[in-house]
Design an enzyme around this catalytic site. Structure first.
Site, PDB file in Angstrom:
ATOM      1  N   GLY A   1       0.865  -1.296  -0.030  1.00  0.00           N
ATOM      2  CA  GLY A   1       0.132  -0.071   0.089  1.00  0.00           C
ATOM      3  C   GLY A   1       0.813   1.314   0.054  1.00  0.00           C
ATOM      4  O   GLY A   1       0.824   1.815   0.992  1.00  0.00           O
ATOM      5  N   THR A   2       1.232   1.711  -1.041  1.00  0.00           N
ATOM      6  CA  THR A   2       2.174   2.740  -0.992  1.00  0.00           C
ATOM      7  C   THR A   2       1.929   3.416  -2.712  1.00  0.00           C
ATOM      8  O   THR A   2       1.890   2.430  -3.593  1.00  0.00           O
ATOM      9  CB  THR A   2       3.695   2.513  -0.873  1.00  0.00           C
ATOM     10  OG1 THR A   2       3.690   1.740   0.428  1.00  0.00           O
ATOM     11  CG2 THR A   2       4.735   3.714  -0.964  1.00  0.00           C
TER      12      THR A   2
END
Length: 521
Positions: free
Chosen positions: A341-342
């Site tokens: 999640g980036t």
């Protein structure tokens, strides 16, 4: 040309390009793109996360790093609260999986909103409300799910639809698929409130109170005091020479930049060995990655906080010992895999200013604050950021792998680069820098090339690698994990390159549906 931008989604890049076309500078465009990414890339980023922004200012050729990563909660807490977390297993295409801890107790104090506002105050040229307009339009009108985003939603489905609030956004009866539209009305309202009042809405206003009240009823740790005392930190970036250029990146207490710099320092002492994807070049790269893992052992985690780590790690004796170990190729321990999640945004404007921003909500906590659309991070549940049982002082910054970076040529940006992918992001950035600076590949080709990741004595080889070269690599004694296809496991790079004639090129990562835009004059 007005500039160029690369990001993890076409709509994110186009929001920034719109600002460049109006005459906004690199930071203006980067911020507008960051707000748009909260909508277009909502499983990866948002106001409930944290990140870093590296800025190069052309007029005085200075570089500054804004640290707005998440902080440990607990200011003003009344007694010990037992944090509520749950385990979720995330699978990457059947080749690798990772357990994440989510839920209210996994949420660290978010910093993204404070960081973007601080960047605007220091560097922005267009009005703050204007920079939020593209995101508000996207949130109200909805965003059609692209195939790469649909794959990401499938990976994170158990987290995204973990609560009633999550199911209301991401599918009540089943996960959303490619072609379906996500409308984020609550987030649009939040964006409008931020456009009018700024970050104070979250750090002392009604948005902040909504976050705290929702968490405290469910085993969360964030207090009103945590939000009130949160501050953005300004840091001097790390600088490492490589191939006649200078690599500039995120310094400690984050670990990504210093480890990439360490890898480049080792490579600068080694001859170029074979073309991209060759067994010889891959072998050298794998040994450098082995040394990066070796560097994380012993006192590394403590040294990140104590200071002096770069001086210690980059000392001539340390580099010489590493080069000697590379000849012996000793074993290393397994490293936690980290969250997908980036996202990353890279920008260069017509004046030569550059902005490199990486932001994240981890894998997401699954906690979406009712009425706000704010999906909170799960950084306290990330094993590599906060090992279980470790007591962190309230207000302390958690460490991070994120490494927004620049490669300077004569103090001018040659390459603006960063990546998603947790521990894989440092390898992704390292490989892009090598591909562009040492191998001479165009930025789009450099990003599209198959990557490797070294872990637990094995080399993960992305789909698209030359089978004959992989056979040669195996014959050299490496244990390989051969992936069938290209996969977001290997990172999500966004980069802008300045070419020899002064023109710009931009590319997003096809693994995540990334996109680059060059804005004409």
């Amino acid at each position: 040309m007005r500039g160029a931008i690369a990001a993890g989604h076409p709509l994110t890049a186009e929001a920034g390009a719109e600002i460049l076309a109006e005459g906004g500078n690199a930071v203006d465009a980067c911020l507008a793109a960051a707000f748009a990414s909260w909508v277009a890339e909502s499983p990866l980023t948002g106001p409930g996360g944290g990140g870093f922004l590296l800025v190069h200012r052309a007029r005085d050729r200075t570089d500054r790093l804004l640290d707005f990563f998440v902080a440990a909660p607990g200011h003003g807490a009344n007694g010990r609260v037992e944090p509520h977390m749950e385990s979720i297993d995330v699978d990457f295409d059947g080749s690798s999986s990772q357990v994440f801890l989510v839920g209210p107790g996994s949420c660290a104090v978010p910093g993204t909103v404070a960081g973007l506002e601080a960047a605007h105050r220091r560097y922005g040229s267009l009005p703050w409300p204007r920079l939020l307009e593209p995101a508000i339009t996207l949130a109200r009108g909805g965003v059609e799910l692209t195939p790469p985003q649909a794959y990401l939603h499938a990976i994170l489905d158990l987290i995204l639809r973990h609560t009633p609030e999550g199911r209301a956004v991401y599918g009540g009866t089943g996960r959303l698929t490619a072609g379906e539209r996500i409308v984020m009305t609550d987030l649009a309202d939040t964006l409008e409130r931020l456009a009018k009042a700024g970050a104070v809405e979250l750090y002392g206003g009604e948005l902040g109170r909504a976050v705290v009240q929702h968490l405290q009823k469910r085993g969360g740790l964030i207090t009103d005091g945590d939000l009130a005392v949160y501050r953005v930190m300004w840091r001097r970036p790390l600088r490492v020479p490589f191939e006649g250029h200078e690599f500039v990146s995120n310094p400690p207490p984050s670990s990504g930049g210093i480890l990439i710099g360490y890898g480049l320092k080792l490579l600068d002492r080694l001859p170029a060995n074979g073309g991209p994807g060759s067994a010889d070049a891959t072998s050298t790269l794998a040994e450098v990655m082995r040394e990066q893992l070796h560097a994380r052992a012993a006192t590394f985690a403590g040294d990140l906080q104590r200071g002096g780590l770069a001086r210690k790690l980059y000392a001539e004796g340390s580099v010489r010992e590493a080069l000697e170990r590379m000849e012996r190729a000793g074993p290393v321990a397994k490293e936690p895999s980290g969250a997908p999640g980036t996202t990353h945004i890279s920008v260069v404007d017509e004046r030569g200013n550059a902005a490199s921003l990486t932001a994240s909500i981890g894998s997401g906590s699954g906690v979406i604050v009712p009425g706000t659309g704010i999906h909170l991070n799960n950084m306290l549940g990330e094993y590599d950021l906060n090992p279980r049982g470790r007591q962190v002082r309230a207000g302390a910054r958690l460490t991070s792998m994120m490494a927004p970076s620049l490669v300077l040529d004569d103090e001018r940006p040659r390459l603006v680069v960063g990546s998603a992918g947790s521990i894989r992001l440092r390898g992704a950035i390292l490989q892009i820098v090598i591909n562009v600076v040492r191998q001479g590949l165009a930025v789009e080709e450099a990003i599209a090339a198959p990557r490797i990741h070294f872990d637990d004595g094995r080399v993960h080889c992305e789909g698209g690698s030359d089978p004959a070269e992989l056979d040669r690599l195996e014959a050299l004694g490496y244990e390989l994990i051969r992936w069938r296809r290209r996969n977001l496991y290997f990172g999500g790079v966004s980069a802008v390159e300045r070419l020899a004639d002064g023109s710009l090129a931009a590319a997003g990562d096809p693994r995540r549906g990334g996109h680059g835009v060059v804005v004409p004059a």
